[in-house]
Motif scaffolding. Structure first.
Motif, PDB file in Angstrom:
ATOM      1  N   LYS A  27       0.823  -1.219   0.000  1.00 45.70           N
ATOM      2  CA  LYS A  27       0.000   0.000   0.000  1.00 45.70           C
ATOM      3  C   LYS A  27       0.859   1.273   0.000  1.00 45.70           C
ATOM      4  O   LYS A  27       0.608   2.213   0.745  1.00 45.70           O
ATOM      5  CB  LYS A  27      -0.963  -0.015   1.186  1.00 45.70           C
ATOM      6  N   GLY A  28       1.896   1.246  -0.834  1.00 48.02           N
ATOM      7  CA  GLY A  28       2.708   2.451  -1.027  1.00 48.02           C
ATOM      8  C   GLY A  28       3.844   2.643  -0.034  1.00 48.02           C
ATOM      9  O   GLY A  28       4.570   3.624  -0.129  1.00 48.02           O
ATOM     10  N   TYR A  29       4.012   1.696   0.912  1.00 45.39           N
ATOM     11  CA  TYR A  29       5.106   1.810   1.891  1.00 45.39           C
ATOM     12  C   TYR A  29       6.045   0.615   1.779  1.00 45.39           C
ATOM     13  O   TYR A  29       5.654  -0.451   1.282  1.00 45.39           O
ATOM     14  CB  TYR A  29       4.539   1.978   3.302  1.00 45.39           C
ATOM     15  N   HIS A  30       7.277   0.807   2.260  1.00 40.32           N
ATOM     16  CA  HIS A  30       8.331  -0.168   1.983  1.00 40.32           C
ATOM     17  C   HIS A  30       8.965  -0.787   3.226  1.00 40.32           C
ATOM     18  O   HIS A  30       9.043  -0.149   4.278  1.00 40.32           O
ATOM     19  CB  HIS A  30       9.446   0.503   1.160  1.00 40.32           C
ATOM     20  N   GLY A  31       9.424  -2.010   3.048  1.00 35.07           N
ATOM     21  CA  GLY A  31      10.287  -2.692   4.019  1.00 35.07           C
ATOM     22  C   GLY A  31      11.477  -3.221   3.255  1.00 35.07           C
ATOM     23  O   GLY A  31      11.336  -3.621   2.098  1.00 35.07           O
ATOM     24  N   ASP A  32      12.654  -3.228   3.879  1.00 34.78           N
ATOM     25  CA  ASP A  32      13.894  -3.555   3.181  1.00 34.78           C
ATOM     26  C   ASP A  32      14.787  -4.352   4.128  1.00 34.78           C
ATOM     27  O   ASP A  32      15.061  -3.886   5.244  1.00 34.78           O
ATOM     28  CB  ASP A  32      14.569  -2.233   2.777  1.00 34.78           C
ATOM     29  N   ALA A  33      15.199  -5.534   3.713  1.00 36.96           N
ATOM     30  CA  ALA A  33      16.088  -6.338   4.560  1.00 36.96           C
ATOM     31  C   ALA A  33      16.922  -7.278   3.714  1.00 36.96           C
ATOM     32  O   ALA A  33      16.543  -7.633   2.592  1.00 36.96           O
ATOM     33  CB  ALA A  33      15.286  -7.132   5.590  1.00 36.96           C
ATOM     34  N   THR A  34      18.058  -7.678   4.263  1.00 35.79           N
ATOM     35  CA  THR A  34      18.993  -8.575   3.579  1.00 35.79           C
ATOM     36  C   THR A  34      19.575  -9.577   4.569  1.00 35.79           C
ATOM     37  O   THR A  34      19.850  -9.214   5.714  1.00 35.79           O
ATOM     38  CB  THR A  34      20.183  -7.771   2.989  1.00 35.79           C
TER      39      THR A  34
END
Ligand code: MF3
Ligand code: CO
Length: 256
Positions: free
Chosen positions: A100-107
């Motif tokens: 819904k237009g928002y982000h999560g980022d992980a590695t």
């Protein structure tokens, strides 16, 4: 630095939940004989089936759902049918989910079977760099406190910090202000504000810090071709402390 509203934080948390689940799934895919293309395709389906979308796909023309970087590849490895995992490889899987237009980022960086001692230490120290970086980090501190702690831990273990790439604010966009460097002085960088959300992502090399770009315009490798590892989480800063939004529930550092 952008302060998120409570409503935005709900959506970021959902994006981060899908990101985290995708990484847990990714771990089960990492096996000798699989191509990074097949891993990417499975992750793309997983993200979509979870109600998210793979934010890397089409980002500045990036051609895949995830970035998968093996051994001397630092980041932004384009998944390929020609890259087949073998025993002894280390593989970094970087996932950005939009919800819904928002982000999560992980590695995470995973090992394929048993790896040589240097690679095992590199993976361990890179993860430790993240946790040393966020130790006692709170609203009002400068990002430099984190940057300095990461650099100190990497270098005291005989490793080096990639200079050209860094973490970032995240939210409505994948990359927002501020830059979250993995090296520098404690007194440098932006002051952390309440309800800031940052992607913190040490990229640590076993050999020299210098990097080069592949001719595909994306893949970043170490110049000396020694291995590199990457560990990243999306983190929310509140008055009561920080919350690691993409951390696995069973991680050894969870609930510390
Ligand atoms: N996850 C990466 C980052 O933190 C983004 C990958 S670049 C992309 O910056 F093009 F693949 F999206
Ligand atoms: Co990132």
């Amino acid at each position: 630095m952008i302060q998120k509203t409570p409503a935005e934080i709900v959506l970021i948390k959902k994006a981060c939940e899908i990101t985290r689940n995708a990484l847990v799934y990714a771990k089960t895919l990492v096996k000798e004989g699989i191509s990074t293309f097949d891993i990417d395709k499975s992750l793309e389906k997983f993200i979509i089936d979870s109600g998210g979308s793979p934010a890397c796909l089409g980002y500045e023309g990036y051609p895949a759902a995830t970035c998968i970087s093996v051994n001397e590849m630092v980041v932004h490895g384009i998944p390929s049918k020609d890259i087949i995992l073998k025993k002894g490889d280390i593989v970094s899987i970087d996932i950005v989910v939009a919800y819904k237009g928002y982000h999560g980022d992980a590695t995470r960086t995973y090992a394929v079977g048993e790896v040589v001692a240097e690679k095992a230490k590199l993976m361990r120290v890179t993860k430790e760099c993240f946790f040393k970086g966020i130790e006692n980090l709170r609203i009002g501190d400068r990002i430099g406190k984190l940057s300095h702690a990461i650099q100190t831990h990497a270098e005291s273990n005989g490793f080096t910090v990639v200079r050209e790439l860094c973490g970032h604010g995240i939210g409505r966009r994948m990359h927002e202000a501020p830059s979250v460097l993995n090296f520098g002085k404690e007194t440098d960088g932006a002051v952390i504000v309440e309800n800031a959300v940052l992607a913190i992502e040490p990229m640590i090399n076993a050999g020299k810090k210098e990097i080069a770009m592949l001719s595909d315009g994306w893949g970043i490798i170490t110049r000396d071709r020694k291995p590199s590892a990457h560990y990243e989480n999306t983190v929310l800063f509140t008055k009561s402390g920080l919350e690691i939004l993409t951390l696995e529930a069973d991680d050894e550092f969870a609930n510390r």
